[in-house]
Design a protein around this motif. Sequence first.
Motif, PDB file in Angstrom:
ATOM      1  N   ASN A   1      90.764 -12.984  -3.138  1.00  0.00           N
ATOM      2  CA  ASN A   1      89.577 -13.357  -3.857  1.00  0.00           C
ATOM      3  C   ASN A   1      88.469 -13.602  -3.391  1.00  0.00           C
ATOM      4  N   ALA A   2      88.312 -13.012  -2.611  1.00  0.00           N
ATOM      5  CA  ALA A   2      86.756 -13.090  -1.757  1.00  0.00           C
ATOM      6  C   ALA A   2      85.807 -11.908  -2.030  1.00  0.00           C
ATOM      7  N   SER A   3      85.623 -12.182  -3.534  1.00  0.00           N
ATOM      8  CA  SER A   3      84.643 -11.132  -4.031  1.00  0.00           C
ATOM      9  C   SER A   3      83.306 -11.377  -3.755  1.00  0.00           C
ATOM     10  N   THR A   4      82.628 -10.080  -3.707  1.00  0.00           N
ATOM     11  CA  THR A   4      81.247  -9.932  -3.542  1.00  0.00           C
ATOM     12  C   THR A   4      80.773  -8.812  -4.300  1.00  0.00           C
ATOM     13  N   ASN A   5      79.533  -8.430  -4.114  1.00  0.00           N
ATOM     14  CA  ASN A   5      78.720  -7.128  -4.571  1.00  0.00           C
ATOM     15  C   ASN A   5      78.894  -6.130  -3.656  1.00  0.00           C
ATOM     16  N   GLY A   6      79.793  -5.392  -3.770  1.00  0.00           N
ATOM     17  CA  GLY A   6      80.069  -4.270  -2.946  1.00  0.00           C
ATOM     18  C   GLY A   6      78.955  -3.518  -2.574  1.00  0.00           C
ATOM     19  N   TRP A   7      77.939  -3.143  -3.733  1.00  0.00           N
ATOM     20  CA  TRP A   7      76.918  -2.406  -3.299  1.00  0.00           C
ATOM     21  C   TRP A   7      75.936  -3.052  -2.329  1.00  0.00           C
ATOM     22  N   LYS A   8      76.206  -4.168  -2.079  1.00  0.00           N
ATOM     23  CA  LYS A   8      75.186  -5.036  -1.021  1.00  0.00           C
ATOM     24  C   LYS A   8      76.059  -5.274   0.076  1.00  0.00           C
TER      25      LYS A   8
ATOM     26  N   GLU B   1      68.313   3.869  10.580  1.00  0.00           N
ATOM     27  CA  GLU B   1      68.165   2.627   9.785  1.00  0.00           C
ATOM     28  C   GLU B   1      69.549   2.449   9.099  1.00  0.00           C
ATOM     29  N   ILE B   2      69.825   1.148   9.094  1.00  0.00           N
ATOM     30  CA  ILE B   2      70.757   0.698   8.374  1.00  0.00           C
ATOM     31  C   ILE B   2      70.587   0.213   6.863  1.00  0.00           C
ATOM     32  N   ARG B   3      71.067   0.988   6.004  1.00  0.00           N
ATOM     33  CA  ARG B   3      70.941   0.629   4.540  1.00  0.00           C
ATOM     34  C   ARG B   3      71.993   0.089   3.775  1.00  0.00           C
ATOM     35  N   PHE B   4      72.005  -0.551   2.687  1.00  0.00           N
ATOM     36  CA  PHE B   4      73.094  -0.810   1.842  1.00  0.00           C
ATOM     37  C   PHE B   4      73.370   0.508   0.680  1.00  0.00           C
ATOM     38  N   ILE B   5      74.514   0.620   0.493  1.00  0.00           N
ATOM     39  CA  ILE B   5      74.623   1.864  -0.362  1.00  0.00           C
ATOM     40  C   ILE B   5      73.934   1.513  -1.975  1.00  0.00           C
ATOM     41  N   ASP B   6      73.597   0.594  -2.083  1.00  0.00           N
ATOM     42  CA  ASP B   6      72.783   0.212  -3.213  1.00  0.00           C
ATOM     43  C   ASP B   6      71.647   1.335  -3.670  1.00  0.00           C
ATOM     44  N   ASP B   7      71.215   1.894  -2.415  1.00  0.00           N
ATOM     45  CA  ASP B   7      70.164   2.980  -2.528  1.00  0.00           C
ATOM     46  C   ASP B   7      70.927   4.122  -3.356  1.00  0.00           C
ATOM     47  N   TYR B   8      72.316   4.470  -3.115  1.00  0.00           N
ATOM     48  CA  TYR B   8      72.794   5.502  -3.969  1.00  0.00           C
ATOM     49  C   TYR B   8      72.663   5.182  -5.385  1.00  0.00           C
TER      50      TYR B   8
END
Length: 685
Positions: free
Chosen positions: A653-660, A670-677
Motif C-alpha cells: 500500500n505504498a501508493s504514489t503518483n507513478g507519473w512522478k 537530463e533526468i525527467r519524469f515520464i509525466d512528459d509522455y
Amino acid sequence: MSEPQLQQTESIKYLMENIEKGNIVLPEFQRDFVWDIGKTYELFDSLVRDIFIGSIIYGKPSFEITVRDIDKRPRKGTGSRAKIETKFFTKEEIEHKSQINNFRLVLDGQQRATSIYRALKGIDDIWIIIKNEEELIEDIQNKQFKDRTLEEIIHEFNGQEDEDRLSVKLSDAYTINKSDDFEDEIKTKYFELLMYPSGFEEDEIKSVFRKFMGTIKKLNELLGSEKLLSYYLLNMNTEKFALFFERSNSKGIQLNFIDILAAKLYKGFNLREEIEKLQNSYDVSDYQFNREIIVRTISYIISNGKEVDRKYILTNLNYTHFNEYWDKVCIYYKKVIDFLFKENYILSQSWMPYENMIIPLIIFLHELNGSDFSQMNERQNEFISYWYWSSIFSQRYSSGTNEVIVQDCTILKRIANNLKTTDKSYFNKIKIPMKGHEDILSLTKKGSAVYKGVLNFINFASKGLLDWPNSSKLTFNSKLEDHHIFPKQYIKENYSDDDNAVSLIDCVANRTLLPKITNIRIGKKAPSDYLMDIKLKKNINIEDSLKNHLIPIELLDGLYDDFYFDFVETRAKQIFESIENKVIVKEKQVLNNFYKTPVTSNSGNKKVFANYYNKKIEATFDIDTEKILYKGKSYSVSSGASKAKEDLSGKANASTNGWKFWKYYTDSDEIRFIDDYRKSNAFTK
C-alpha cells in the motif's frame, strides 16, 4: 514596583484567539510590521523543528496609553496603505480589561506574533510542503504516516503550492480545524483544488487525501501545543516601560555553522586565516567576501551538483577539498562581483538583493570555456540577465534556498555548456508576478529583496547611476543611501492630513540610491527647492541626472511639489514599464531559446528507472499502452510504482503518483519524469 516574572508558555491557538478578541494589541509607537515573507517561512520552519524563536514579552501597563491592532493589511493593492486605527484607554479601563480579558501589550515579539496571525488568517499565503515517500530517509519510511512528526515529513514552507508534492495552506488548516465541516466538504472546498493530486488514480487520491487530513491534524496539534510559545508578562510603570524600550535593542554575538566547520578543518586548512588573507589582498572598501558563499560553492562542486546544505558540509567536506578549490573559487568570486558591477547589476555589494545568487554565477564561470565572462556568447548573456532580474522580482531566493541554489547552479551549468533544459516548470518558478505599477507602490520595506532589486534595476536600466551635484558616474561600493526624493519631513509637514501620501513616504518610487554626503545636503526642502539649488550651485545639467534615475524632470520646476501622490504614481509607472520592457517581455523569447521539449516518441518502449530506499530500480515504459513492464508483468504506471516500492521496502500500500515516480534520461542526459509522455500524448490526441 513590578514583581519578577518567570517564563511561561502558551499555544498559538490561544495567541490567535486573543488577537481576534482584541486582548493582545501593540503600543501605538511600536514600529510597523516589516518582515518580508521569507522571514515568515523561517519562523514556521523553526516552530515545526522545535527551534527556540525567542520569547514574546507582554506588558500590563499601570497607566493610560494609546494602542493599535496587529497589522492585518494586505501586502499590496487595495487596503495595503490604509491607516491602522488607534484606541486610547484610561488607566481604569486598562485595569478593568486586564482583570476581565487578560488584556496585554506586545512589547517585544510583534514581528513574530504578526507573522503567525497573518499566515493563519490567510492575509499572507503560507504553504507547508510535504516530502514525497521517496524523499524520506529509510527510518521515517518505515513509520506509518500518522506516527511521523511534521519535522520528519516537511520539505519546506513556501508562498505557493508545489505541484509535485502535497501542499497544505496554513490558513486552510487553521480554518478547517475551527470548522464543523465533514470530510467530503473539506475534500471539495480545499483538497480537490490542489494541483498535486491531478491525474492520480482513485486509490491514490484516497491515500493522498488521508495524508492531507493527517497533515491538518498534525498542524492542529502543533498550534494547540501549550509549550510552543514562551512569554514573559511584565507589570510595568511608565518609567520602566520607557527603560525597557531604550535597552531592548542590544544584540548578542551568534556563532555561525561556518565557525564549527572552521574548527573541523583547522588541522589542514585554516579557514579563518584564509578568508582574512583574501579580504586583505584587496582594499577593504572594494570587495567584501562572504565565507559562506565560498563554502557552499565548494560543497556544490564536491557533491557533483547535489548538496549545499550545512548537514552535508559539516559531515562530508574536509581540508583536502578546501586546499584544492579555495583559491579557484575565490578568483571566480571576484570575477562575478566585477561582472555585476561592470554590467550595472549592482552598485554596491551591501545593496545586493540576494547574496546567494553569486553561487550559481561562480558555477557558470567554473563551467564556461575560458572561465571568464568575456568568453560567453550573446545568448548566454541574455539568459544571465533574464535569470538575474526574474529571480529577484519573483523572490526566488526567499525560501528553500539550498534547493534553489542547487537547481540554479545546475541550470547555469547547462547554459555555460550551450545546452538547453527540458524542465519547462523552471521558467514558471522565475516568472515575475508583477502586473502593474501598483506592485511598485506596495514596496515600502527597506530590507526586502524586491525593494533593493528595484533600486538596483534603475541603475541597470540607466547603464549606471549618476550623482546629482556633478553628473559623475557612481563608483563601486559607494557609501549609498536610499534617498527620499520628496524629503520625509517635507511630506509630514505638508501632507499631514493626507493618509495616502503619508503611507507612501517610504515607497520605493520615492527613493533612489545616492551617496550619503549628497543625501545629507538635501535636508527637508521641497524637491524643486533643493534641486534648483543643486542646479544653480553645482550642476547645470541636473536634468540629465534626474532622467538617469527615472525621475520626471518636471519635479525641478515645482510642478509636483503639491502633488506627491501623482509624482510617486508617475514614477512607479515609469519603473514598471522599464522592468516590463527589459525583462518581462523577454519571458517567451527566453523560453524559446533555452527550453527544449523532451523527445517523447508516441510509440515504442522506453527504459525507465526510479530511486527508492536509496536503491535504483529499473523497468520499461510502453508508450503506446501507457503501461509499466516490471519483472515480467504489466502494470498501470502507478500500480507499477506501488509494486516497486513494496519490493524495495517490504511494505504494501505504498501508493504514489507513478507519473512522478518513474524517470528517464533525455537525449541530452537530463533526468525527467515520464509525466512528459502523458503531457505529450494528451497534446497530440
